[in-house]
Design a protein around this motif. Structure first.
Motif, PDB file in Angstrom:
ATOM      1  N   ARG A 272      55.767  98.761  31.124  1.00 46.15           N
ATOM      2  CA  ARG A 272      56.591  98.638  29.915  1.00 46.15           C
ATOM      3  C   ARG A 272      56.217  97.400  29.113  1.00 46.15           C
ATOM      4  NH1 ARG A 272      60.785 100.079  33.319  1.00 46.15           N
ATOM      5  NH2 ARG A 272      61.574  97.967  33.345  1.00 46.15           N
ATOM      6  N   GLN A 273      55.914  96.301  29.803  1.00 41.29           N
ATOM      7  CA  GLN A 273      55.528  95.080  29.105  1.00 41.29           C
ATOM      8  C   GLN A 273      54.214  95.266  28.363  1.00 41.29           C
ATOM      9  OE1 GLN A 273      57.177  92.226  28.669  1.00 41.29           O
ATOM     10  NE2 GLN A 273      58.921  93.005  29.813  1.00 41.29           N
ATOM     11  N   ARG A 274      53.277  96.006  28.952  1.00 40.52           N
ATOM     12  CA  ARG A 274      51.986  96.248  28.293  1.00 40.52           C
ATOM     13  C   ARG A 274      52.141  97.173  27.103  1.00 40.52           C
ATOM     14  NH1 ARG A 274      49.993  96.667  33.653  1.00 40.52           N
ATOM     15  NH2 ARG A 274      50.065  98.917  33.491  1.00 40.52           N
ATOM     16  N   GLU A 275      53.051  98.155  27.194  1.00 39.14           N
ATOM     17  CA  GLU A 275      53.205  99.134  26.136  1.00 39.14           C
ATOM     18  C   GLU A 275      54.049  98.632  24.975  1.00 39.14           C
ATOM     19  OE1 GLU A 275      54.828 102.565  27.988  1.00 39.14           O
ATOM     20  OE2 GLU A 275      52.912 103.205  28.817  1.00 39.14           O
ATOM     21  N   ARG A 276      54.823  97.595  25.169  1.00 41.68           N
ATOM     22  CA  ARG A 276      55.747  97.134  24.134  1.00 41.68           C
ATOM     23  C   ARG A 276      55.060  96.806  22.807  1.00 41.68           C
ATOM     24  NH1 ARG A 276      59.538  93.204  26.508  1.00 41.68           N
ATOM     25  NH2 ARG A 276      60.535  95.098  27.192  1.00 41.68           N
ATOM     26  N   PRO A 277      53.938  96.083  22.770  1.00 44.36           N
ATOM     27  CA  PRO A 277      53.299  95.797  21.477  1.00 44.36           C
ATOM     28  C   PRO A 277      52.904  97.065  20.722  1.00 44.36           C
ATOM     29  CG  PRO A 277      52.402  94.353  23.153  1.00 44.36           C
ATOM     30  CD  PRO A 277      53.275  95.366  23.847  1.00 44.36           C
ATOM     31  N   GLN A 278      52.438  98.084  21.417  1.00 40.24           N
ATOM     32  CA  GLN A 278      52.070  99.345  20.765  1.00 40.24           C
ATOM     33  C   GLN A 278      53.298 100.005  20.155  1.00 40.24           C
ATOM     34  OE1 GLN A 278      49.137 100.728  20.047  1.00 40.24           O
ATOM     35  NE2 GLN A 278      50.250 102.337  19.001  1.00 40.24           N
ATOM     36  N   ARG A 279      54.402  99.985  20.887  1.00 39.26           N
ATOM     37  CA  ARG A 279      55.632 100.577  20.354  1.00 39.26           C
ATOM     38  C   ARG A 279      56.105  99.833  19.117  1.00 39.26           C
ATOM     39  NH1 ARG A 279      59.514 100.552  25.068  1.00 39.26           N
ATOM     40  NH2 ARG A 279      57.761 100.488  26.446  1.00 39.26           N
ATOM     41  N   GLU A 280      55.978  98.507  19.128  1.00 41.64           N
ATOM     42  CA  GLU A 280      56.399  97.715  17.975  1.00 41.64           C
ATOM     43  C   GLU A 280      55.519  98.010  16.764  1.00 41.64           C
ATOM     44  OE1 GLU A 280      56.341  93.715  19.400  1.00 41.64           O
ATOM     45  OE2 GLU A 280      58.185  93.958  20.551  1.00 41.64           O
ATOM     46  N   ARG A 281      54.212  98.136  16.975  1.00 45.04           N
ATOM     47  CA  ARG A 281      53.314  98.487  15.867  1.00 45.04           C
ATOM     48  C   ARG A 281      53.658  99.860  15.311  1.00 45.04           C
ATOM     49  NH1 ARG A 281      49.328  95.959  19.098  1.00 45.04           N
ATOM     50  NH2 ARG A 281      48.766  97.956  20.000  1.00 45.04           N
ATOM     51  N   THR A 282      53.919 100.810  16.200  1.00 48.08           N
ATOM     52  CA  THR A 282      54.266 102.161  15.769  1.00 48.08           C
ATOM     53  C   THR A 282      55.552 102.145  14.958  1.00 48.08           C
ATOM     54  OG1 THR A 282      53.207 103.063  17.742  1.00 48.08           O
ATOM     55  CG2 THR A 282      54.754 104.503  16.592  1.00 48.08           C
ATOM     56  N   GLU A 283      56.540 101.400  15.405  1.00 50.12           N
ATOM     57  CA  GLU A 283      57.809 101.341  14.680  1.00 50.12           C
ATOM     58  C   GLU A 283      57.632 100.689  13.305  1.00 50.12           C
ATOM     59  OE1 GLU A 283      61.546 102.042  13.622  1.00 50.12           O
ATOM     60  OE2 GLU A 283      60.535 102.836  15.397  1.00 50.12           O
ATOM     61  N   ARG A 284      56.842  99.620  13.231  1.00 50.18           N
ATOM     62  CA  ARG A 284      56.591  98.984  11.928  1.00 50.18           C
ATOM     63  C   ARG A 284      55.883  99.947  10.970  1.00 50.18           C
ATOM     64  NH1 ARG A 284      55.225  94.241  14.893  1.00 50.18           N
ATOM     65  NH2 ARG A 284      53.031  94.761  14.679  1.00 50.18           N
ATOM     66  N   LEU A 285      54.916 100.719  11.495  1.00 44.81           N
ATOM     67  CA  LEU A 285      54.203 101.687  10.677  1.00 44.81           C
ATOM     68  C   LEU A 285      55.156 102.776  10.163  1.00 44.81           C
ATOM     69  CD1 LEU A 285      51.537 102.660   9.519  1.00 44.81           C
ATOM     70  CD2 LEU A 285      51.107 103.850  11.672  1.00 44.81           C
ATOM     71  N   ARG A 286      56.043 103.258  11.024  1.00 43.32           N
ATOM     72  CA  ARG A 286      57.026 104.260  10.597  1.00 43.32           C
ATOM     73  C   ARG A 286      57.932 103.712   9.494  1.00 43.32           C
ATOM     74  NH1 ARG A 286      58.548 106.281  16.558  1.00 43.32           N
ATOM     75  NH2 ARG A 286      56.870 107.764  16.808  1.00 43.32           N
ATOM     76  N   GLN A 287      58.356 102.462   9.644  1.00 46.84           N
ATOM     77  CA  GLN A 287      59.206 101.861   8.613  1.00 46.84           C
ATOM     78  C   GLN A 287      58.451 101.726   7.298  1.00 46.84           C
ATOM     79  OE1 GLN A 287      60.595  98.206  10.309  1.00 46.84           O
ATOM     80  NE2 GLN A 287      62.090  99.211  11.644  1.00 46.84           N
ATOM     81  N   LEU A 288      57.189 101.336   7.351  1.00 48.05           N
ATOM     82  CA  LEU A 288      56.385 101.196   6.145  1.00 48.05           C
ATOM     83  C   LEU A 288      56.208 102.544   5.447  1.00 48.05           C
ATOM     84  CD1 LEU A 288      54.594  99.417   4.354  1.00 48.05           C
ATOM     85  CD2 LEU A 288      52.693  99.904   5.908  1.00 48.05           C
ATOM     86  N   ILE A 289      55.926 103.583   6.226  1.00 45.50           N
ATOM     87  CA  ILE A 289      55.774 104.926   5.644  1.00 45.50           C
ATOM     88  C   ILE A 289      57.083 105.373   4.995  1.00 45.50           C
ATOM     89  CG2 ILE A 289      55.420 107.365   6.243  1.00 45.50           C
ATOM     90  CD1 ILE A 289      53.391 106.351   8.378  1.00 45.50           C
ATOM     91  N   ALA A 290      58.204 105.151   5.684  1.00 45.43           N
ATOM     92  CA  ALA A 290      59.489 105.544   5.123  1.00 45.43           C
ATOM     93  C   ALA A 290      59.788 104.792   3.827  1.00 45.43           C
ATOM     94  CB  ALA A 290      60.598 105.302   6.149  1.00 45.43           C
ATOM     95  N   THR A 291      59.473 103.510   3.786  1.00 50.83           N
ATOM     96  CA  THR A 291      59.699 102.713   2.589  1.00 50.83           C
ATOM     97  C   THR A 291      58.835 103.226   1.444  1.00 50.83           C
ATOM     98  OG1 THR A 291      60.198 100.771   3.938  1.00 50.83           O
ATOM     99  CG2 THR A 291      59.634 100.379   1.630  1.00 50.83           C
ATOM    100  N   ARG A 292      57.589 103.513   1.711  1.00 55.55           N
ATOM    101  CA  ARG A 292      56.698 104.013   0.649  1.00 55.55           C
ATOM    102  C   ARG A 292      57.150 105.370   0.138  1.00 55.55           C
ATOM    103  NH1 ARG A 292      50.546 102.281   2.352  1.00 55.55           N
ATOM    104  NH2 ARG A 292      50.893 100.045   2.167  1.00 55.55           N
ATOM    105  N   ARG A 293      57.665 106.211   1.032  1.00 56.87           N
ATOM    106  CA  ARG A 293      58.168 107.513   0.591  1.00 56.87           C
ATOM    107  C   ARG A 293      59.373 107.346  -0.321  1.00 56.87           C
ATOM    108  NH1 ARG A 293      57.673 110.931   6.210  1.00 56.87           N
ATOM    109  NH2 ARG A 293      55.455 111.390   6.009  1.00 56.87           N
TER     110      ARG A 293
END
Length: 55
Positions: free
Chosen positions: A30-51
């Motif tokens: 879980r500790q290793r995967e956390r940065p990937q999850r955070e990047r994915t969440e930031r990308l989703r927020q950026l896409i939603a904002t642009r939409r």
């Protein structure tokens, strides 16, 4: 009244150590995967904002 705990037998002790090791391994994953999850969440927020801005 004294609190007496029976000694753990060897099989129960071994199983307990095995479970603790598995939990530690899962925590490490879980500790290793956390940065990937955070990047994915930031990308989703950026896409939603642009939409919202584009739409």
């Amino acid at each position: 009244m004294a609190w007496n705990t029976p000694r753990l037998d060897s099989e129960r002790s071994r199983r307990r150590l095995q479970i603790l090791a598995e939990l530690a391994g899962a925590r490490a994953v879980r500790q290793r995967e956390r940065p990937q999850r955070e990047r994915t969440e930031r990308l989703r927020q950026l896409i939603a904002t642009r939409r919202r801005v584009a739409g």
